[in-house]
Motif scaffolding. Sequence first.
Motif, PDB file in Angstrom:
ATOM      1  N   THR A   1       1.604  23.237 -12.900  1.00  0.00           N
ATOM      2  CA  THR A   1       0.953  22.360 -11.911  1.00  0.00           C
ATOM      3  C   THR A   1      -0.500  22.758 -11.642  1.00  0.00           C
ATOM      4  OG1 THR A   1       2.362  23.542 -10.354  1.00  0.00           O
ATOM      5  CG2 THR A   1       2.768  21.228 -10.619  1.00  0.00           C
ATOM      6  N   PRO A   2      -0.812  24.075 -11.470  1.00  0.00           N
ATOM      7  CA  PRO A   2      -2.230  24.396 -11.270  1.00  0.00           C
ATOM      8  C   PRO A   2      -3.074  24.033 -12.488  1.00  0.00           C
ATOM      9  CG  PRO A   2      -0.845  26.230 -10.612  1.00  0.00           C
ATOM     10  CD  PRO A   2       0.026  25.269 -11.341  1.00  0.00           C
ATOM     11  N   LEU A   3      -2.442  24.091 -13.669  1.00  0.00           N
ATOM     12  CA  LEU A   3      -3.161  23.715 -14.884  1.00  0.00           C
ATOM     13  C   LEU A   3      -3.501  22.220 -14.856  1.00  0.00           C
ATOM     14  CD1 LEU A   3      -3.972  25.461 -17.205  1.00  0.00           C
ATOM     15  CD2 LEU A   3      -1.929  24.785 -18.422  1.00  0.00           C
ATOM     16  N   SER A   4      -2.603  21.426 -14.253  1.00  0.00           N
ATOM     17  CA  SER A   4      -2.877  19.987 -14.158  1.00  0.00           C
ATOM     18  C   SER A   4      -4.085  19.744 -13.249  1.00  0.00           C
ATOM     19  CB  SER A   4      -1.647  19.241 -13.631  1.00  0.00           C
ATOM     20  OG  SER A   4      -1.501  19.449 -12.236  1.00  0.00           O
ATOM     21  N   ASP A   5      -4.251  20.599 -12.218  1.00  0.00           N
ATOM     22  CA  ASP A   5      -5.452  20.481 -11.371  1.00  0.00           C
ATOM     23  C   ASP A   5      -6.690  20.790 -12.198  1.00  0.00           C
ATOM     24  OD1 ASP A   5      -3.485  20.359  -9.472  1.00  0.00           O
ATOM     25  OD2 ASP A   5      -3.909  22.319  -8.596  1.00  0.00           O
ATOM     26  N   GLU A   6      -6.607  21.908 -12.950  1.00  0.00           N
ATOM     27  CA  GLU A   6      -7.778  22.360 -13.688  1.00  0.00           C
ATOM     28  C   GLU A   6      -8.188  21.366 -14.763  1.00  0.00           C
ATOM     29  OE1 GLU A   6      -7.372  26.273 -15.325  1.00  0.00           O
ATOM     30  OE2 GLU A   6      -6.606  27.072 -13.420  1.00  0.00           O
ATOM     31  N   LEU A   7      -7.187  20.862 -15.491  1.00  0.00           N
ATOM     32  CA  LEU A   7      -7.496  19.967 -16.610  1.00  0.00           C
ATOM     33  C   LEU A   7      -7.575  18.506 -16.150  1.00  0.00           C
ATOM     34  CD1 LEU A   7      -5.083  21.617 -19.195  1.00  0.00           C
ATOM     35  CD2 LEU A   7      -7.550  21.851 -19.131  1.00  0.00           C
ATOM     36  N   ARG A   8      -7.298  18.269 -14.881  1.00  0.00           N
ATOM     37  CA  ARG A   8      -7.313  16.929 -14.302  1.00  0.00           C
ATOM     38  C   ARG A   8      -6.488  15.953 -15.141  1.00  0.00           C
ATOM     39  NH1 ARG A   8     -10.848  16.746 -10.480  1.00  0.00           N
ATOM     40  NH2 ARG A   8     -11.217  14.516 -10.537  1.00  0.00           N
ATOM     41  N   LYS A   9      -5.245  16.369 -15.395  1.00  0.00           N
ATOM     42  CA  LYS A   9      -4.364  15.549 -16.226  1.00  0.00           C
ATOM     43  C   LYS A   9      -3.087  15.263 -15.455  1.00  0.00           C
ATOM     44  CE  LYS A   9      -5.214  14.518 -19.842  1.00  0.00           C
ATOM     45  NZ  LYS A   9      -5.814  13.231 -20.272  1.00  0.00           N
ATOM     46  N   THR A  10      -2.744  13.994 -15.331  1.00  0.00           N
ATOM     47  CA  THR A  10      -1.534  13.619 -14.610  1.00  0.00           C
ATOM     48  C   THR A  10      -0.322  14.297 -15.232  1.00  0.00           C
ATOM     49  OG1 THR A  10      -2.480  11.505 -14.029  1.00  0.00           O
ATOM     50  CG2 THR A  10      -0.098  11.691 -13.891  1.00  0.00           C
ATOM     51  N   THR A  11       0.426  15.002 -14.385  1.00  0.00           N
ATOM     52  CA  THR A  11       1.566  15.770 -14.860  1.00  0.00           C
ATOM     53  C   THR A  11       2.782  15.395 -14.034  1.00  0.00           C
ATOM     54  OG1 THR A  11       0.153  17.585 -15.542  1.00  0.00           O
ATOM     55  CG2 THR A  11       2.452  18.114 -15.172  1.00  0.00           C
ATOM     56  N   ILE A  12       3.842  14.963 -14.720  1.00  0.00           N
ATOM     57  CA  ILE A  12       5.076  14.625 -14.024  1.00  0.00           C
ATOM     58  C   ILE A  12       6.017  15.812 -14.142  1.00  0.00           C
ATOM     59  CG2 ILE A  12       7.047  13.078 -13.962  1.00  0.00           C
ATOM     60  CD1 ILE A  12       5.304  10.907 -15.028  1.00  0.00           C
ATOM     61  N   LEU A  13       6.436  16.356 -12.998  1.00  0.00           N
ATOM     62  CA  LEU A  13       7.435  17.420 -13.009  1.00  0.00           C
ATOM     63  C   LEU A  13       8.771  16.710 -13.165  1.00  0.00           C
ATOM     64  CD1 LEU A  13       6.047  19.537 -10.039  1.00  0.00           C
ATOM     65  CD2 LEU A  13       5.360  19.549 -12.434  1.00  0.00           C
ATOM     66  N   TRP A  14       9.303  16.739 -14.381  1.00  0.00           N
ATOM     67  CA  TRP A  14      10.411  15.814 -14.654  1.00  0.00           C
ATOM     68  C   TRP A  14      11.783  16.371 -14.333  1.00  0.00           C
ATOM     69  CZ3 TRP A  14      14.327  16.380 -18.290  1.00  0.00           C
ATOM     70  CH2 TRP A  14      14.153  17.387 -19.247  1.00  0.00           C
ATOM     71  N   ASP A  15      11.902  17.707 -14.189  1.00  0.00           N
ATOM     72  CA  ASP A  15      13.245  18.198 -13.891  1.00  0.00           C
ATOM     73  C   ASP A  15      13.306  19.406 -12.963  1.00  0.00           C
ATOM     74  OD1 ASP A  15      16.114  17.856 -14.403  1.00  0.00           O
ATOM     75  OD2 ASP A  15      15.991  19.795 -15.375  1.00  0.00           O
ATOM     76  N   CYS A  16      12.246  20.194 -12.866  1.00  0.00           N
ATOM     77  CA  CYS A  16      12.343  21.439 -12.106  1.00  0.00           C
ATOM     78  C   CYS A  16      12.506  21.141 -10.621  1.00  0.00           C
ATOM     79  CB  CYS A  16      11.120  22.304 -12.333  1.00  0.00           C
ATOM     80  SG  CYS A  16       9.610  21.502 -11.833  1.00  0.00           S
ATOM     81  N   GLY A  17      13.096  22.090  -9.888  1.00  0.00           N
ATOM     82  CA  GLY A  17      13.447  21.790  -8.507  1.00  0.00           C
ATOM     83  C   GLY A  17      12.832  22.695  -7.458  1.00  0.00           C
ATOM     84  N   THR A  18      11.944  23.592  -7.840  1.00  0.00           N
ATOM     85  CA  THR A  18      11.489  24.567  -6.850  1.00  0.00           C
ATOM     86  C   THR A  18      10.710  23.904  -5.717  1.00  0.00           C
ATOM     87  OG1 THR A  18      10.134  26.506  -6.423  1.00  0.00           O
ATOM     88  CG2 THR A  18       9.458  25.142  -8.265  1.00  0.00           C
ATOM     89  N   GLN A  19      11.016  24.308  -4.478  1.00  0.00           N
ATOM     90  CA  GLN A  19      10.313  23.735  -3.325  1.00  0.00           C
ATOM     91  C   GLN A  19       8.895  24.272  -3.240  1.00  0.00           C
ATOM     92  OE1 GLN A  19      12.601  26.027  -3.240  1.00  0.00           O
ATOM     93  NE2 GLN A  19      12.157  27.594  -1.704  1.00  0.00           N
ATOM     94  N   ARG A  20       8.620  25.364  -3.990  1.00  0.00           N
ATOM     95  CA  ARG A  20       7.289  25.957  -3.907  1.00  0.00           C
ATOM     96  C   ARG A  20       6.209  25.033  -4.482  1.00  0.00           C
ATOM     97  NH1 ARG A  20       7.886  31.556  -6.824  1.00  0.00           N
ATOM     98  NH2 ARG A  20       5.671  31.668  -6.491  1.00  0.00           N
ATOM     99  N   SER A  21       6.605  24.132  -5.409  1.00  0.00           N
ATOM    100  CA  SER A  21       5.623  23.295  -6.115  1.00  0.00           C
ATOM    101  C   SER A  21       4.621  22.636  -5.182  1.00  0.00           C
ATOM    102  CB  SER A  21       6.318  22.208  -6.922  1.00  0.00           C
ATOM    103  OG  SER A  21       6.923  22.763  -8.052  1.00  0.00           O
ATOM    104  N   PHE A  22       5.132  21.958  -4.150  1.00  0.00           N
ATOM    105  CA  PHE A  22       4.217  21.196  -3.306  1.00  0.00           C
ATOM    106  C   PHE A  22       4.061  21.807  -1.911  1.00  0.00           C
ATOM    107  CE2 PHE A  22       5.753  18.044  -6.393  1.00  0.00           C
ATOM    108  CZ  PHE A  22       4.532  17.695  -6.936  1.00  0.00           C
ATOM    109  N   GLU A  23       4.766  22.912  -1.674  1.00  0.00           N
ATOM    110  CA  GLU A  23       4.679  23.520  -0.339  1.00  0.00           C
ATOM    111  C   GLU A  23       3.643  24.629  -0.280  1.00  0.00           C
ATOM    112  OE1 GLU A  23       8.620  24.587   0.922  1.00  0.00           O
ATOM    113  OE2 GLU A  23       9.259  22.498   1.010  1.00  0.00           O
ATOM    114  N   GLU A  24       3.168  25.078  -1.452  1.00  0.00           N
ATOM    115  CA  GLU A  24       2.205  26.181  -1.444  1.00  0.00           C
ATOM    116  C   GLU A  24       0.774  25.704  -1.643  1.00  0.00           C
ATOM    117  OE1 GLU A  24       3.515  29.224  -4.134  1.00  0.00           O
ATOM    118  OE2 GLU A  24       5.131  29.813  -2.787  1.00  0.00           O
ATOM    119  N   GLY A  25       0.570  24.403  -1.688  1.00  0.00           N
ATOM    120  CA  GLY A  25      -0.792  23.905  -1.860  1.00  0.00           C
ATOM    121  C   GLY A  25      -0.775  22.545  -2.511  1.00  0.00           C
ATOM    122  N   PRO A  26      -1.823  21.746  -2.319  1.00  0.00           N
ATOM    123  CA  PRO A  26      -1.825  20.400  -2.881  1.00  0.00           C
ATOM    124  C   PRO A  26      -2.123  20.407  -4.388  1.00  0.00           C
ATOM    125  CG  PRO A  26      -3.882  20.829  -1.724  1.00  0.00           C
ATOM    126  CD  PRO A  26      -3.050  22.067  -1.596  1.00  0.00           C
TER     127      PRO A  26
END
Lengths: 435, 311
Positions: free
Chosen positions: A120-145
């Motif tokens: 996910t941070p790589l998607s910010d850096e490369l500015r590329k739309t990234t779909i998290l298609w299966d992983c479930g960690t709550q940390r993904s969107f709770e630790e930063g936009p």
Amino acid sequence: MTAEITRRHALLAAGFGGVLLPHTLSAQPVAKPAELKVGITTFLSGPASVFGVPGRRAAEWLFDEINRAGGIGGVPVRPFFVDEGPGTEHLVGEFRRLVQSEGVHVMFASISSGSCLACTPLSDELRKTTILWDCGTQRSFEEGPHPFAFRTQGYGTPEVLAPLLYLLKHKPDFRSIAVLNQDYAWGRDSWELWKTAMDALKPGVRVVAEMFPRFNSTDFSTEITRLLALRPDVVLTTSWGGELTTLIRQATERRLLERSLFVMPVGEPSMPALARTMPAGHIIGARGDHWINHPAPRDRAAFDRFIEGYRTRFSEYPIYPVHHMAQAIWALQAAYAKAIEAKSGGWPNDQELANAFRGLTFPTPTASITLREDGQGLEEQIVGLSSFTERFPYAVPEKMIRYPAAEISAPVGQKSTDWLKTLRPGMETRVGAAL
Amino acid sequence: MRRAEPLLALAGAAALVGIAYAAPWLRFVLTIALAKGLAVLGILLLLKAGQVSFGHAMYAAVGAYVVAFAAPGMGEALVLLPLATGIAGLLGLVVGLFITRYREIFFSMLNLAISMVLYSMLEKFYAITKGTDGIRVAPVTFAGLSPERESAEWAMFAIALLLAFGFGIVARLYLASPMGQALAGIKTRETRLEFMGVPARHVLLSAYVFSAVMAGAAGAIIAMTTRHVTPLLAYWTTSGELVFIAILGGAGGVLGPFLGAAAYELIRVHAAAAFADLWQLTLGIALLLVILFAPGGLWGVLARLFRRVRA
């Protein structure tokens, strides 16, 4: 990039020969591409390939169908698969290769939470739309936009809370619980979520054992012996795949499931392998609402077509990664349609595509999923008791309860563990509707 | 061949810079390759003494986790690198003090055992290390500057290249020194070394600490490049990968490890790109071919070509 660099690129590329195959990235990709390239990271090796391979099959099958129907926005889709098996460092390199060299338009990232947290941070850096298609960690969107990352399915918090609410309704008088989870991040995280929610919803439950056997264990005799001696009312296990299958096989042989009620939030993918070995009457979840015997899907014909289509093509029943992959693809279709319409027929660039995903609602055969402003998808959860019917050779749920996602997910901007602490007893009577 | 080494090194570096320039995505891959080359250079020193370490990834992991823990508070690459390298070296000294009493299979296995202890600690101390999900490494500054993504990638690449040169030169001097020459003595007959008044344990310990330092630097580079560390860095397969690269590159000169690492990473990414299902098989076949037809590794092949040209 400017035209000047492009020329230098070309010269250097000629100099270094065919091994490197550099492609230039254009920052103004408004012209319709010849093909829509989708990079997909999934497990093709290792124990999690029980999820990764069905996910890949689903993608190949659905993209074939989409291409036969004319593609997305008139552009044929081409998937690029990458193995998540070798670990983060390899995966991060592959992510860059797909974006910078293959020039993919969208990334579908990862089954493993560790992979998603790295991507996910790589998607910010490369500015590329990234779909998290299966992983479930709550940390993904709770630790930063993450402005370019979106998750087109539920996540750990609702997937743990729904079975807990079901348990509170089904067996409100349970007094003791034991946990038997895999010793890695999901096993630990899911227990933390469960424990926090349980302490808020039903204070005073005795935790008689917290067992975290080694990840990829094949022998659970020690744990089973301990559970037989402790006689907890409830045993929670968020294990999955071959490990859960092995655990249940060994536990049923020693009649553990006759003494304790099992709660298995990730039980669904193991049911076909367990077949009739799985005892009836235990709580099973599917990380979503896409049970194969869903009694009231939104679009019955589409649901049956999906299930039968996958089954006839691959001679196996679809499990949740198949649905999650399909959800990512349907979201992609819906987002492109929305973005193309917003641009009155023009092809969207990366930013416009990401904008289309934010707040997107797309239909699935069972219901519909909305992506919140933080990128998290709201997917309904259905939990039930394992039972057997004439239709399927393995356990499917009965006495199902459907939980609306918005009511069991932490609100935007709140950490799950903080939010779960604010829950009040009696929630199980208010949330969820029997199907 | 030895005299041609600096020239070859310069030519190799120029080629790497060219590749990194022509294909931006390979810049990342090559930075990792250079870092791994550093770690393998350490393994090479031990190989000179006939000892194979199946646990050297632990020092890389220590370097990487030091960066991950220290970066939020002190995110300066030029401080983090010496810090990570120093701590890895210190651990190397402590572990080395007793591990250098053992030879061959015992040396290999003890290294493996200790690295797996570290792996389990990284995995199990969940509250501190976040378990298998790993830790996100905060962005680092370079001499106080926080460059854009592309410049930061170039900076990491340059640091990796400079370190490769620096450690390569030091390793070359070290191998030519009496201490380095004594390593071969451990391989052939250790008792003779002792008769000459050279304490074999000190010889091996110095090489061991040096190798830990290089692995630590490698880990720090990997952490700052991938920006995410997981316990997998300390797993035995990662150590095995380093030994694999050492064999692929060949044990001849200090260029071998970098040659091997670059080849390994390039084969892996291209194999993964061409056949996502079969990349392991492709790597395995490459190693088999090297073992069967080029026992001296890629460096050996290069050296033979070189001799033929001169003859």
